[in-house]
Every structure is written in C-alpha cells, then in structure tokens.
Write an enzyme that holds these catalytic residues in place. Structure first.
Site, PDB file in Angstrom:
ATOM      1  N   ALA A  63      -1.893  -5.482 -35.855  1.00  0.00           N
ATOM      2  CA  ALA A  63      -2.965  -6.465 -35.668  1.00  0.00           C
ATOM      3  C   ALA A  63      -3.904  -5.933 -34.592  1.00  0.00           C
ATOM      4  O   ALA A  63      -3.536  -5.032 -33.836  1.00  0.00           O
ATOM      5  CB  ALA A  63      -2.349  -7.783 -35.216  1.00  0.00           C
ATOM      6  N   GLY A 102       1.752  -5.319 -37.338  1.00  0.00           N
ATOM      7  CA  GLY A 102       1.147  -5.973 -38.500  1.00  0.00           C
ATOM      8  C   GLY A 102       0.904  -5.014 -39.653  1.00  0.00           C
ATOM      9  O   GLY A 102       0.892  -5.440 -40.816  1.00  0.00           O
ATOM     10  N   GLU A 105       4.089  -4.945 -41.409  1.00  0.00           N
ATOM     11  CA  GLU A 105       4.309  -6.254 -42.041  1.00  0.00           C
ATOM     12  C   GLU A 105       3.492  -6.368 -43.332  1.00  0.00           C
ATOM     13  O   GLU A 105       3.961  -6.907 -44.338  1.00  0.00           O
ATOM     14  CB  GLU A 105       3.946  -7.365 -41.055  1.00  0.00           C
ATOM     15  CG  GLU A 105       4.895  -7.372 -39.859  1.00  0.00           C
ATOM     16  CD  GLU A 105       4.543  -8.436 -38.843  1.00  0.00           C
ATOM     17  OE1 GLU A 105       3.622  -8.187 -38.045  1.00  0.00           O
ATOM     18  OE2 GLU A 105       5.157  -9.512 -38.866  1.00  0.00           O
ATOM     19  N   GLU A 125       6.123  -4.929 -31.356  1.00  0.00           N
ATOM     20  CA  GLU A 125       5.558  -6.133 -30.724  1.00  0.00           C
ATOM     21  C   GLU A 125       6.260  -6.527 -29.439  1.00  0.00           C
ATOM     22  O   GLU A 125       5.640  -7.028 -28.503  1.00  0.00           O
ATOM     23  CB  GLU A 125       5.598  -7.316 -31.711  1.00  0.00           C
ATOM     24  CG  GLU A 125       4.565  -7.258 -32.815  1.00  0.00           C
ATOM     25  CD  GLU A 125       5.008  -6.479 -34.036  1.00  0.00           C
ATOM     26  OE1 GLU A 125       6.005  -5.733 -33.945  1.00  0.00           O
ATOM     27  OE2 GLU A 125       4.368  -6.605 -35.093  1.00  0.00           O
TER      28      GLU A 125
END
Ligand code: CAA
Length: 690
Positions: A63, A102, A105, A125
């Site tokens: 992200a 992310g 993911e 993370e």
C-alpha cells in the site's frame, strides 16, 4: 482511466499493467486504475483470462504508506482485493521484484500466481506497527498454513520465490525475462477462477493449528500489531472468511491509530530522507576500491572489518610491531565471530594489508583516521595524509568531539577532509554520520556516502562541528541525567527508567561499559569545562574506578564482568557532591526521569536544527535510532516532541528552568515554534520550500 494502470489485449488475454515508479505502491489512483481495467476486462467478451503485472522494478511493494492517515479513497485495498478475487474470469498475478504487504495481498486475491525466480515475497507490515490489512491475515494461512503465515507476518521477513512455491504461496516459478510469457501460458491452461477464500485444506489438522497459535500467544510482551496478527490468524481458522476480514479491518484501524505505528512509519520515511545528501546531485562519485584505516583500536578494527566484509581492499596502519600484532588479533577475532554467526563471508581477510608504513595509504580512495582523541596526534596524521594521499582521496576522521576544521587545515587540502563518525560497536550499529565542512568537495562527500551505503549502514549528513549531531545529543542527554543525580536520583533509578522507556541501556550502564576514563580524558583536555558538570565520574576515575573494565564504576562487576549492584563507594561520593552543590530536590519517579531526558534531547535537537548542524528534524531522529538505540517504535525524540506538542514540551522546559536555571534554557527555535503552535514536521516542510 488512470495513467498509472493500463489494459492491453493480447488475444483472449487481458493484461493489466501497473506503472507507478519507483515501487508501484498501491495508492488511490493505482487502485482506481486496477478496478477500472478489471471492469473493462470483465465486460469484454473477447477476454477469457486476466493477467495482473507491473512495469519497472517490482510488482507493487505494498500500500502507499504516505497515504495512511489521509481521508480514505475508494476503492480501498481490501475492497479491491475482494473485487479481484470475485472476478468471474481467471486472474493470474505475474510477480517480480519485492512483492510486499498490500502487493502480496493483491497477488493472493488473484486466482493463480507466477513469480520470476529472483522475486522476494513478504508481509512486512509488523515493521510499521500494523498488520496486513487487505485480507492478508485471512488468505495467507489458507495458502500456506497457520505456522508459516504466522512466521511471515510476525517476522515481517520476505521469503524467496523457490520457498514460496514449495510452501504453496505461488503456483510456478519463471526464469528471468520470460515472466509474462509463462504467466500467459498458465492463463491459457486454467479454466476457471480458484478463490483463495474457499481454500480450507491447510486447516485439516485443527488441533495442530491451534497449538501453533497458542505457542505464539504464550510469548510475553508482544507489541500490539503482533498480538492482533495472532488474533486475526486464529479467526481465519475459526470463523467464516467475511467475519475474519471484518476483524482484520478493525484490528488494522486500531494498530494504524497507535503511537507506535506512527513512530515506525515516521522512522521509515525519515531514514530515506536522511540519506538524500545535496551533494549527490552534483558529485560524480569516485570509484572505491581501497579503504585506508589509521589506527586499529576498537573502532578502527571494527571499521576495517566492515570494509573487508563489504569487499574492499583495506590498508590498516598501526604503530610498531606490537601495534600490528594486537591489531591483527583484534581484527581476526571480529572476523571469526562474524563467520561463526553466519554474518560474514569467508576469505575477507585476504584483502587486508596491515602495516606500519603510512606510505601504503598512497593508493587508498578513502582514508579513515581512528586514533585516540588527541588533537595534536590527529593534526600530525592529517599533515602527513595531505602529502601522501592520492589527489582527491577523501581524508576522513572518526573523531568523537574534536574540530574537523583544524584537521582540514593541517592537511593543507581542506576540500578533501570530512568527518566520518561510525557509531560503536561498528558491527552492531547502523549509523555513520558524515560531517561536511564548508567548501568540501561534493565528489568526496558522494564517495563517503557510497562507502557507507555499501557497508549496509545509514549515512546522515551533519555540519562538521565538534561532536556532529550524535555526540551533541548524547552530551545533552547525559548532562540532564547527571543533573538528576545532583537533585536526588540514583544512577540505577535513571538506568531503570530509561530501559523501561525502551533504551537498550541506561546512561550510567552505558558509560560503565564504554569506560569512564574516555570522558575523563576529554574533560581534562577541555579549555573551558562546564562549571555545572557533575564531578562524580572524574572522582571515580581519580580513584581508579573506570567502569566494567576495572570492576567498579557506577556499578560493581564480578570477575566475569557481570554487572552487580550500585557501587557503594560511588553512592558515598555522590552524596558528598550533593552536599557540596545543593540544588532543589526532586520527587524522583520513572516518568520524571524520562521526561527530563527526553526533553533535554528535544531541546538539544532544536538547537542543532537552528544552528544548521542538522538539516531536518528527521535526521536527528535517525541518528538517535540508528546510533544510540533510541526505540524505533517511538520514532525519535523530534517525532515524540511533535506527538506531545511543542507547546507542552516548551512549557515543561520553562518549568524545569524555573527550578534549575543554571541547567535548563528553552532553545529559541523550540520556543518560537511552540508559540506559533507549529510542529517540527511543519518546520521541516517549510524549510524544504526555501
Ligand atoms: N509506500 C510509499 N512509498 C514507498 C513504499 C510504500 N509502500 N515503499 C517504498 N516507498 C518509497 C520510498 O519512500 C522511497 O521514496 P523516495 O525515493 O522518495 O525516498 C522509494 O519508494 C524507494 O524506496 P527505497 O529507497 O526503500 O528503495 P529500495 O530499493 O531500497 O527498497 C523496498 C525497496 C524493498 C520496496 C522498500 O522501499 C520497502 O521495504 N518498502 C516498504 C514495503 C512495505 O512496508 N510494504 C507494506 C506497506 S503497508 C501495507 O501494504 C499495508 C496493507 O496491508 C494494506
């Protein structure tokens, strides 16, 4: 349609390509672009399968961390992952580079995954104080099982493609340069989506899964993010997928709002900003082959070993045969320790030239002087180096507190002289401050920067003032601690309070370890010693008590060097000094100790900023975290000042100054920013605009 994501049609294959350099972070525009391309591919009857890939150096590395804390923008990453997984046509992710957070993911939400052989895959993370928040806690255990999922998420460490394939995280490995072809071939082979959310086979042995979870939970003092990761992974096992996702979202929001995540995210960006020196734009770097080290004491040996390990040829100068023999045994000991710990490659010592002949330095590209802190000796060395070093070689000093300007003058080629201050112990600490005098050759600064980066350490730029950033901060910190001793605190109380703050050691334990005689020698050499300074460490030294090495210092040590109780003689000396120098007594609590020491650091940091010694408040934070073990999750003292508000900090310092005006004075910059209700981060942004 977004400029950052495009859809290409290759026969029956829809290729969605992300292009958002440098790391294809999944910011709002990228997410919107992927969602739009996906809708288009779904609606196109000619497209049978979708390939998700990225241009540039990596599939998304996560992200976009800089967006955290901003107002959320649709689609969120979790929603995008759900959209990808729900796609009625097979979606294949083609992975390369560092597929992190992310990015991984998103890949796990795709139906199939192919990775280039050099790809690294991970969920880092936890290092930002958060947890995978886009379905990672639910999809990872479904693909690789509870144990591996917990390993990946709790360590934050990436795994190699070959392991990812073995563990079931990816379906295929592709040799270099054929990734998209191989992924397209896989797309042609698959008939239908295969949704990770439906996978349950990894949970067949429920009891073993629960045992893995219980084992992790049993470990005490886990940070918030780690605890939440364990809870969410347990939910993956025990509750339906959608409920697990809801729990993950709640946990993610809680972690993101925590002070430790704010501190860790600050550290992430501050570290990257700190390494951007203005000289890098103008200085064409030297080729670095040989590094010279003058003086192979503890620091010099550590620096030599670090350079050897990084593949440089290293010439070390010592005095006399005994000096050479001692240096060789010190370096060999470091080498053997490094090899035994698996941290050092074999054979590094073959590139070592240990000699008494200064002339051997004539081919060195950077020469680092590491002799003891005596200005005359150092001047002498720089005068010699000025004559014998090759043109444009960097002449650097590892001095702790001396004036690099004086050494530059002695060399007669001041443009080549820098401070290059390694934090001790060199093997463990990641910081190297580069003290840059006015008029320094940018090529030399760039070369020093390259060296530090090649050693795997973090360079921070400082003005070339005595002590640079780090030791000036340290002096303020220790002076505030000493003041507390005079006002009623005991060294052991101060140490315990700072350990519970998160420092690896308290200030007195640290001084005992480094040797009290080092500071003693420095103070004796000072022209204008501080009349307010605590005399206790000098008195200890006068009595032959130098800390751990001599068996006594602030603490007593047994024959094995193990620290014991507070040294009773030291306590008597301290009481004597208190009687001689009466100051208002304090009601000493751990919180008071922590506030005094933290606010002393913030105050000193503001002074360094105003003087231009440090360019950015974040640089000071990086120095403290990488050089002095300041707890990373706190971000650094300047970040903590912002979190508490500069108004609150300056108000407290004003109160301290009222009671003890000889020691405390609020730094003018801190007072001004506090009055304007500004934060250091805003000051940094304003300065960057100038
Ligand atoms: N978001 C925003 N910016 C990022 C970023 C991210 N996830 N990752 C890297 N960057 C930026 C860096 O700040 C840097 O910017 P500047 O050049 O402006 O300083 C630039 O990208 C290059 O980064 P590095 O200097 O670190 O380059 P590198 O080659 O040494 O390392 C990397 C590349 C391994 C990807 C490293 O940058 C890294 O580890 N990034 C963080 C990865 C990460 O933590 N991902 C998880 C994010 S959180 C998440 O995804 C939450 C979720 O579940 C939804």
């Amino acid at each position: 349609m977004s400029d950052l994501v495009r859809l290409e049609r290759h026969g029956a294959l829809g290729l969605i390509v992300i292009r958002n350099p440098p790391v294809n972070a999944l910011g709002a525009e990228v997410r919107q672009g992927i969602a739009a391309c996906l809708s288009e591919a779904e609606a196109d009857a000619g497209i049978r399968a979708v390939l998700l890939a990225a241009d540039g150096r990596t599939f998304p590395a996560g992200a976009d961390i800089s967006e955290f804390g901003d107002a959320p923008q649709e689609p969120s990453l979790p929603d995008l992952c759900d959209r990808v997984e729900a796609c009625p046509k097979p979606v294949i992710a083609a992975l390369h580079g560092t597929v992190l957070g992310g990015g991984l993911e998103l890949a796990m939400a795709a139906h199939y995954r192919v990775a280039e052989e050099t790809t690294l895959l991970g969920l880092p993370e936890v290092k930002l104080g958060i947890l995978p928040g886009a379905g990672g806690t639910q999809r990872t255990p479904r693909l690789v099982g509870i144990k591996v999922a917990l390993d990946m998420m709790l360590s934050g460490l990436p795994i190699k493609a070959v392991d990812a394939e073995r563990l079931g995280l990816i379906d295929e490995i592709s040799p270099l340069r054929t990734l998209r072809l191989d992924a397209a071939a896989l797309a042609a082979d698959v008939d239908a989506p295969r949704r990770t959310r439906d996978a349950r086979s990894q949970f067949d042995d429920g009891a073993a899964c629960m045992a893995d979870i219980a084992k992790r939970r049993a470990l005490p003092n886990r940070p918030l993010a780690s605890r939440k990761i364990i809870d969410c992974v347990e939910a993956a096992l025990l509750v339906p997928f959608e409920i697990g996702l809801d729990m993950e979202r709640e946990a993610f929001a809680e972690c993101l709002a925590s002070p430790s995540s704010a501190g860790l995210r600050h550290a992430f960006f501050a570290e990257r900003a700190a390494t951007k020196f203005p000289e890098l734009a103008s200085g064409v770097p030297h080729q670095l082959d040989t590094i010279g080290v003058v003086g192979a004491g503890v620091m010099g040996s550590g620096i030599a070993m670090a350079c050897l390990d990084a593949g440089f040829a290293v010439t070390v100068i010592e005095q006399g045969e005994a000096g050479v023999t001692d240096a060789l045994s010190r370096i060999a000991a470091l080498y053997e320790k490094g090899v035994a710990a698996g941290k050092m490659g074999e054979g590094a010592l073959t590139d070592l030239n240990l000699t008494t002949q200064m002339e051997a330095l004539s081919t060195a590209d950077i020469i680092i002087e590491c002799v003891s802190e005596d200005l005359e000796t150092k001047r002498d060395i720089f005068a010699k180096l000025g004559k014998l070093a090759k043109p444009e070689a960097v002449l650097a000093s590892n001095t702790s507190y001396l004036d690099v300007g004086a050494l530059a003058q002695a060399s007669n080629r001041p443009q080549d002289v820098l401070a290059l201050r390694f934090s001790a112990p060199v093997q463990r600490m990641g910081l190297v401050e580069i003290g840059v005098p006015e008029g320094a050759n940018p090529r030399g600064v760039t070369a020093a920067h390259n060296l530090v980066k090649t050693l795997g350490k973090t360079p921070v730029r400082s003005a070339a003032v005595p002590g640079l950033i780090g030791n000036q901060m340290l002096s303020a910190y220790r002076a505030a601690a000493d003041r507390l001793l005079l006002r009623g605190a005991q060294p052991a109380q101060v140490d315990a309070a700072m350990r519970s703050f998160g420092m690896p050691m308290g200030p007195y334990e640290a001084q005992d370890d480094e040797g009290l005689d080092i500071g003693w020698a420095r103070r004796k050499a000072m022209k204008n010693p501080d009349p307010e300074a605590l005399l206790l460490p000098d008195i200890l030294c006068e009595n032959g008590q130098f800390g751990r090495r001599s068996g006594k210092g602030y603490y007593i040590y047994n024959d094995e060097g193990k620290r014991g109780a507070a040294n009773p003689e030291m306590l008597t000396m301290l009481m004597g000094e208190r009687r001689m120098r009466p100051l208002p007594k304090l009601e000493v609590t751990p919180e008071l100790i922590q506030n005094h020491l933290l606010y002393a650091l913030i105050n000193a940091g503001a002074t360094l900023l105003e003087a231009g010694t440090a360019a950015r408040p974040g640089d000071i934070d990086v120095v403290m975290v990488h050089g002095f073990g300041y707890p990373r999750h706190r971000g650094g003292p300047m970040h903590e000042a912002d979190a508490r508000s500069l108004f609150e900090v300056s108000r407290s310092i004003a109160a301290f100054a009222k009671e003890d005006p000889a020691h405390w004075r609020c730094a003018p910059l801190l007072a001004r920013l506090a009055a304007e209700r500004m934060r250091f981060a805003q000051y940094q942004a304003a300065e960057a605009q100038k």
